[in-house]
Enzyme design. Sequence first.
Site, PDB file in Angstrom:
ATOM      1  N   CYS A   1       4.545  77.714 108.546  1.00 52.78           N
ATOM      2  CA  CYS A   1       5.686  76.880 107.962  1.00 52.78           C
ATOM      3  C   CYS A   1       5.257  75.920 106.938  1.00 52.78           C
ATOM      4  O   CYS A   1       5.261  76.413 105.849  1.00 52.78           O
ATOM      5  CB  CYS A   1       6.403  76.201 109.408  1.00 52.78           C
ATOM      6  SG  CYS A   1       8.271  75.703 108.837  1.00 52.78           S
TER       7      CYS A   1
ATOM      8  N   ARG B   1      19.977  74.162 108.096  1.00 53.20           N
ATOM      9  CA  ARG B   1      18.445  74.601 108.757  1.00 53.20           C
ATOM     10  C   ARG B   1      18.680  75.777 109.370  1.00 53.20           C
ATOM     11  O   ARG B   1      19.475  76.077 110.082  1.00 53.20           O
ATOM     12  CB  ARG B   1      17.948  73.490 109.717  1.00 53.20           C
ATOM     13  CG  ARG B   1      17.811  72.167 108.992  1.00 53.20           C
ATOM     14  CD  ARG B   1      16.924  71.006 110.036  1.00 53.20           C
ATOM     15  NE  ARG B   1      15.489  71.544 110.111  1.00 53.20           N
ATOM     16  CZ  ARG B   1      14.706  71.341 109.156  1.00 53.20           C
ATOM     17  NH1 ARG B   1      14.827  70.568 108.224  1.00 53.20           N
ATOM     18  NH2 ARG B   1      13.289  71.385 109.540  1.00 53.20           N
TER      19      ARG B   1
ATOM     20  N   HIS C   1       6.607  79.149 114.772  1.00 57.09           N
ATOM     21  CA  HIS C   1       6.098  78.179 115.698  1.00 57.09           C
ATOM     22  C   HIS C   1       5.938  78.559 117.049  1.00 57.09           C
ATOM     23  O   HIS C   1       6.358  79.627 117.538  1.00 57.09           O
ATOM     24  CB  HIS C   1       6.726  76.665 115.616  1.00 57.09           C
ATOM     25  CG  HIS C   1       6.943  76.043 114.295  1.00 57.09           C
ATOM     26  ND1 HIS C   1       5.872  75.432 113.700  1.00 57.09           N
ATOM     27  CD2 HIS C   1       7.916  76.120 113.493  1.00 57.09           C
ATOM     28  CE1 HIS C   1       6.489  74.990 112.583  1.00 57.09           C
ATOM     29  NE2 HIS C   1       7.685  75.325 112.280  1.00 57.09           N
TER      30      HIS C   1
HETATM   31  N1  GLN Z   1       9.566  70.617 105.870  1.00 58.15           N
HETATM   32  C1  GLN Z   1       9.747  72.223 105.741  1.00 58.15           C
HETATM   33  C2  GLN Z   1      11.025  72.628 105.758  1.00 58.15           C
HETATM   34  O1  GLN Z   1      12.054  71.931 106.476  1.00 58.15           O
HETATM   35  C3  GLN Z   1       8.624  72.897 106.901  1.00 58.15           C
HETATM   36  C4  GLN Z   1       9.353  72.421 108.248  1.00 58.15           C
HETATM   37  C5  GLN Z   1       8.380  73.078 109.223  1.00 58.15           C
HETATM   38  O2  GLN Z   1       7.161  73.131 109.123  1.00 58.15           O
HETATM   39  N2  GLN Z   1       8.937  73.121 110.507  1.00 58.15           N
HETATM   40  O3  GLN Z   1      11.423  73.684 105.316  1.00 58.15           O
END
Ligand code: GLN
Length: 238
Positions: free
Chosen positions: A94, A128, A190
């Site tokens: 990520c 998101r 993750h």
């Molecule tokens: N900050 C990045 C995003 O929101 C990565 C987030 C993450 O590592 N979960 O895309």
Amino acid sequence: MSDLVIAHLYPYEMNIYGDTGNVIALRRRLEWRGLEARVDPVPVGADYDLSGADIVFGGGGQDRSQLEVADDLQRRRDAVHEAVAAGTVFLTICGTYQLFGRRFLTQEGREIPGIGVFAMDTIGGRRRMIGNVVVVTPWGDLVGFENHSGRTLLDPGQAPLGRVKKGYGNNETRRDEGAVTANCFGTYLHGSLLPKNPGFADELLGRALRRRHGAAADLPPLDDTLEHRAARVAARRP
Ligand code: GLN
């Protein structure tokens, strides 16, 4: 002497959703076979020679953490490219995965430069992408959890890690997930990834062991019943 050296990039700055579990899984799967790993933490500012590492791991992080590590990663740019070219195994998740592309443009319009190992750009969006993911890869179906605002667009020549069967992956319009260049893997998964996907963990370990010790270093199978059960449960969840 350790059988493998694992470098853990930014363990304090980039560690969300249990990403450190990946390092624990790699180490334990070696120990269960009577092998040993040394884990070297590589925080921002550390003087560390990446050419001595067999596996380099970097986890996820919020935009703010990505900003905190960005300059340090630029400083290591050439060393990372040299290690990738030399066949070192990398797993980037990520936030670190995004910074292994050319750039991450946050939803506030701030550009965080990456190091361009992967031919891709990431642009932050308002919505998101959250939930459990199943990705079809040459190493079997991988199960993980994603939570990111960034949409990653691979250049046409950039190989993905796989194709999503469930979830978003790199973005919500194409079905590709992650990226692979040589032995360097990037993914949004993750959760942690490797404890639930033991075949992929062994793929990474096998590549690193063969590179360091030659073909004799094949890994005897383990009883992964619990690991597979955990993956099935996660795969059924939204
Ligand atoms: N900050 C990045 C995003 O929101 C990565 C987030 C993450 O590592 N979960 O895309």
